[in-house]
Motif scaffolding. Sequence first.
Motif, PDB file in Angstrom:
ATOM      1  N   SER A  44       0.907  -1.277  -0.158  1.00 56.26           N
ATOM      2  CA  SER A  44       0.133   0.078  -0.070  1.00 56.26           C
ATOM      3  C   SER A  44       0.808   1.485   0.003  1.00 56.26           C
ATOM      4  N   SER A  45       1.843   1.186   0.919  1.00 58.32           N
ATOM      5  CA  SER A  45       2.851   2.539   0.930  1.00 58.32           C
ATOM      6  C   SER A  45       3.636   2.825  -0.275  1.00 58.32           C
ATOM      7  N   LYS A  46       3.972   1.478  -0.864  1.00 55.39           N
ATOM      8  CA  LYS A  46       4.868   1.515  -2.160  1.00 55.39           C
ATOM      9  C   LYS A  46       4.120   1.949  -3.192  1.00 55.39           C
ATOM     10  N   LEU A  47       2.841   1.541  -3.243  1.00 56.07           N
ATOM     11  CA  LEU A  47       1.872   2.066  -4.359  1.00 56.07           C
ATOM     12  C   LEU A  47       1.453   3.417  -4.187  1.00 56.07           C
ATOM     13  N   ALA A  48       1.515   3.946  -2.948  1.00 55.04           N
ATOM     14  CA  ALA A  48       1.462   5.527  -2.905  1.00 55.04           C
ATOM     15  C   ALA A  48       2.661   6.312  -3.454  1.00 55.04           C
ATOM     16  N   GLU A  49       3.658   5.700  -3.076  1.00 51.99           N
ATOM     17  CA  GLU A  49       4.978   6.375  -3.464  1.00 51.99           C
ATOM     18  C   GLU A  49       5.049   6.199  -5.107  1.00 51.99           C
ATOM     19  N   LEU A  50       4.660   4.952  -5.642  1.00 50.48           N
ATOM     20  CA  LEU A  50       4.707   4.766  -7.020  1.00 50.48           C
ATOM     21  C   LEU A  50       3.889   5.910  -7.699  1.00 50.48           C
ATOM     22  N   GLN A  51       2.613   6.047  -7.178  1.00 52.22           N
ATOM     23  CA  GLN A  51       2.088   7.277  -7.593  1.00 52.22           C
ATOM     24  C   GLN A  51       2.413   8.517  -7.868  1.00 52.22           C
ATOM     25  N   ALA A  52       3.217   8.799  -6.682  1.00 51.80           N
ATOM     26  CA  ALA A  52       3.611  10.244  -6.537  1.00 51.80           C
ATOM     27  C   ALA A  52       4.914  10.162  -7.163  1.00 51.80           C
ATOM     28  N   ALA A  53       5.631   9.041  -7.590  1.00 52.65           N
ATOM     29  CA  ALA A  53       6.922   9.092  -8.507  1.00 52.65           C
ATOM     30  C   ALA A  53       6.252   9.004  -9.934  1.00 52.65           C
ATOM     31  N   GLU A  54       5.286   8.523 -10.225  1.00 51.17           N
ATOM     32  CA  GLU A  54       4.707   8.644 -11.479  1.00 51.17           C
ATOM     33  C   GLU A  54       4.357  10.126 -11.768  1.00 51.17           C
ATOM     34  N   ARG A  55       3.505  10.805 -10.977  1.00 50.76           N
ATOM     35  CA  ARG A  55       3.180  12.286 -11.112  1.00 50.76           C
ATOM     36  C   ARG A  55       4.373  13.136 -11.328  1.00 50.76           C
ATOM     37  N   PHE A  56       5.408  12.746 -10.487  1.00 51.33           N
ATOM     38  CA  PHE A  56       6.762  13.508 -10.524  1.00 51.33           C
ATOM     39  C   PHE A  56       7.485  13.358 -12.032  1.00 51.33           C
ATOM     40  N   SER A  57       7.410  12.175 -12.544  1.00 49.43           N
ATOM     41  CA  SER A  57       8.112  11.706 -13.740  1.00 49.43           C
ATOM     42  C   SER A  57       7.249  12.349 -14.876  1.00 49.43           C
ATOM     43  N   ALA A  58       5.815  12.485 -14.791  1.00 48.65           N
ATOM     44  CA  ALA A  58       4.946  13.175 -15.717  1.00 48.65           C
ATOM     45  C   ALA A  58       5.335  14.622 -15.708  1.00 48.65           C
ATOM     46  N   ALA A  59       5.680  15.089 -14.704  1.00 51.79           N
ATOM     47  CA  ALA A  59       5.975  16.834 -14.541  1.00 51.79           C
ATOM     48  C   ALA A  59       7.357  16.771 -15.148  1.00 51.79           C
ATOM     49  N   VAL A  60       8.273  15.994 -14.747  1.00 50.45           N
ATOM     50  CA  VAL A  60       9.622  16.093 -15.465  1.00 50.45           C
ATOM     51  C   VAL A  60       9.540  15.906 -16.901  1.00 50.45           C
ATOM     52  N   SER A  61       8.661  14.947 -17.492  1.00 48.83           N
ATOM     53  CA  SER A  61       8.412  14.873 -18.947  1.00 48.83           C
ATOM     54  C   SER A  61       7.919  16.214 -19.486  1.00 48.83           C
ATOM     55  N   ASP A  62       6.748  16.737 -18.681  1.00 45.61           N
ATOM     56  CA  ASP A  62       6.298  18.229 -19.110  1.00 45.61           C
ATOM     57  C   ASP A  62       7.486  19.062 -19.458  1.00 45.61           C
ATOM     58  N   ILE A  63       8.382  18.975 -18.530  1.00 45.62           N
ATOM     59  CA  ILE A  63       9.624  20.153 -18.580  1.00 45.62           C
ATOM     60  C   ILE A  63      10.327  19.865 -19.943  1.00 45.62           C
ATOM     61  N   ALA A  64      10.640  18.496 -20.126  1.00 42.14           N
ATOM     62  CA  ALA A  64      11.469  18.246 -21.382  1.00 42.14           C
ATOM     63  C   ALA A  64      10.826  18.289 -22.519  1.00 42.14           C
ATOM     64  N   ALA A  65       9.211  18.469 -22.431  1.00 41.08           N
ATOM     65  CA  ALA A  65       8.354  18.615 -23.914  1.00 41.08           C
ATOM     66  C   ALA A  65       8.320  20.065 -24.227  1.00 41.08           C
ATOM     67  N   VAL A  66       8.859  20.961 -23.250  1.00 42.30           N
ATOM     68  CA  VAL A  66       8.706  22.474 -23.822  1.00 42.30           C
ATOM     69  C   VAL A  66       9.703  22.665 -24.968  1.00 42.30           C
ATOM     70  N   ASN A  67       8.949  23.352 -26.041  1.00 44.47           N
ATOM     71  CA  ASN A  67       9.899  23.418 -27.266  1.00 44.47           C
ATOM     72  C   ASN A  67       9.320  24.796 -28.063  1.00 44.47           C
ATOM     73  N   GLU A  68       9.804  26.085 -27.107  1.00 49.19           N
ATOM     74  CA  GLU A  68       9.339  27.202 -27.640  1.00 49.19           C
ATOM     75  C   GLU A  68      10.613  27.828 -27.919  1.00 49.19           C
ATOM     76  N   THR A  69      10.802  29.027 -28.712  1.00 48.29           N
ATOM     77  CA  THR A  69      11.785  29.830 -28.778  1.00 48.29           C
ATOM     78  C   THR A  69      12.086  30.388 -27.784  1.00 48.29           C
ATOM     79  N   ARG A  70      13.425  31.119 -27.846  1.00 51.72           N
ATOM     80  CA  ARG A  70      13.753  31.806 -26.615  1.00 51.72           C
ATOM     81  C   ARG A  70      13.002  33.047 -26.487  1.00 51.72           C
ATOM     82  N   SER A  71      11.945  33.033 -25.483  1.00 51.86           N
ATOM     83  CA  SER A  71      11.174  34.030 -25.339  1.00 51.86           C
ATOM     84  C   SER A  71      10.817  34.255 -23.803  1.00 51.86           C
TER      85      SER A  71
END
Length: 555
Positions: A44-71
């Motif tokens: 149960s605790s590890k599943l909660a950790e896994l869910q938080a880690a997945e949310r963090f991984s998704a947030a990191v993936s969103d950072i890597a997905a930024v593809n705008e010009t320097r502005s």
Amino acid sequence: MAGRWRIRHKLVLGLCLFVGILALVLAGTGYGLNSYVATMKTVSSKLAELQAAERFSAAVSDIAAVNETRSTREREQLETRIDIATTALSVYEAQLNDTLRRGRDPDGGRREQCQVEALKQGLAKVTREIKKLNDDPVPETSGSISIRNQPKVSEPIQMLVATSVDLQRIIYEDLEHGNRSAKGAYTLSLWIVGTTSVGGVLVMAGFLRFFYGLVFHPIRDLVQGADRLAQGDFEHRIDFHSGDEMEELAGAFNHMTDRLRDMYRDLERQVNERSRQLVRSERLASVGFLAAGVAHEINNPLASIAFCSEALERRIGDIPIAKAADKETVGKYLKMIQDEAFRCKNITERLLAFSRGGEKHREQTDLQELIQSVLNLVEHLQNYKGRRIVFEPAGRIAAWINAQEIKSVVLNLVVNALESMDEGGTLTIRLTQQDGMAEMTFADTGCGMAGEVLENIFEPFFTRSRTGKGTGLGLTISHRTISQHGGDIEAASAGLGQGSTFTVRLPLKDEQAADRDQKSEVRSQKPEARSQKPPLVSENETRRSGAMPPQRRAA
């Protein structure tokens, strides 16, 4: 060794075995349940950790997905997504700390903490590099390079993505490790419970078999023994060698059986003895009734004979007889008739006295002197010659008896003993005192008696005298005399040619004296209703009762 224990000790041993088996079963079951609960909590605790880690991984993936010009817009997106990732990392760290606080991480969370520190450093580095780029002047050319693609920014972002993936992998490994641990604990618990259950069943089966042989078999044998005892089988024995209470119970049952057997045999002996006494009493009663009838019928003609002979004796002087010798002879014969008539009268009086069996005068009599007087008398008998009499008194012993009757009994026993012995034989007479009774023992070395003779020795008219004389009434009358005195007489012999022993017991005190005194006192307190007058007896009644004529009594 335990087979010789007491039943309570065996039961305690069985109870300890049962408690031990039950404790092992409960321990195995508890261990399995505890492992299951711990695994479930860890998952149960590890599943909660896994869910938080997945949310963090998704947030990191969103950072890597930024593809705008320097502005300005690109910088705002990066900063916003970095804040979201930082927040997600904080949430995961809080969940990790909760897992560690609850002790639900298999390896103590060391790897996860290292990954968290690396992620924090990566986010901080990305934030610093973006800030540096914001401080630099923006080139005027329109084809400027995107901030996301700057090496100093892209490299930390790639590191964050890889580290978040490693963090999820570590969580999956912890879950797999917890699953393996749970399977091992389950298998161990299953082995403990299964083995203990099988062993418990076998132990309980053996204990039940042991208990069945320990308790139920003995109880069954005791019930069967009681049934056989109720049917009169006093020889049945119950043998246990368990060394416990059942063996003691069997011993008590056997002892009770022996006591009942002895009591039954003694009761049977007493019944046979009382039956013989009853038959003997009936025969004596018949003899006494016959003797009374004969004596009564003989007394009347005897009285007439005596009366007539006396009358003739008085008138013989008036009758003329030729010869004086004839006259003397007639007087002599008349005198002889009178003497024989009175002798017959004495015999009939003794028969009447025997048939009445009334109470005779009794007093305290020294038995030693009584026996000695009888021995002084038998010294002049023909049967005494060549035989020896040994008298062993234990001192002066006085009994409440009629001296003449007991003297006749002693004389009869002594004469019988002398007649049963050959020359050189010895008669031993012992006088003792025991349990309020005077005991006289007459032991001879004579011809002895067989079992048939012992059974009928006191029967009327039963005799086995070696001389061929005797009527068979001596021991019968002696038995009746002793019984009337409240005593008893017994005969014993080891067999033919081994001598005989007669034992006579007489009470030392008059047991009825107190009752008679009490009754006399009660009667003395009652008023006399009328004066007592002696009955009048006519001369005819006197003659019919067998009394002698007054002339003979005067003479």
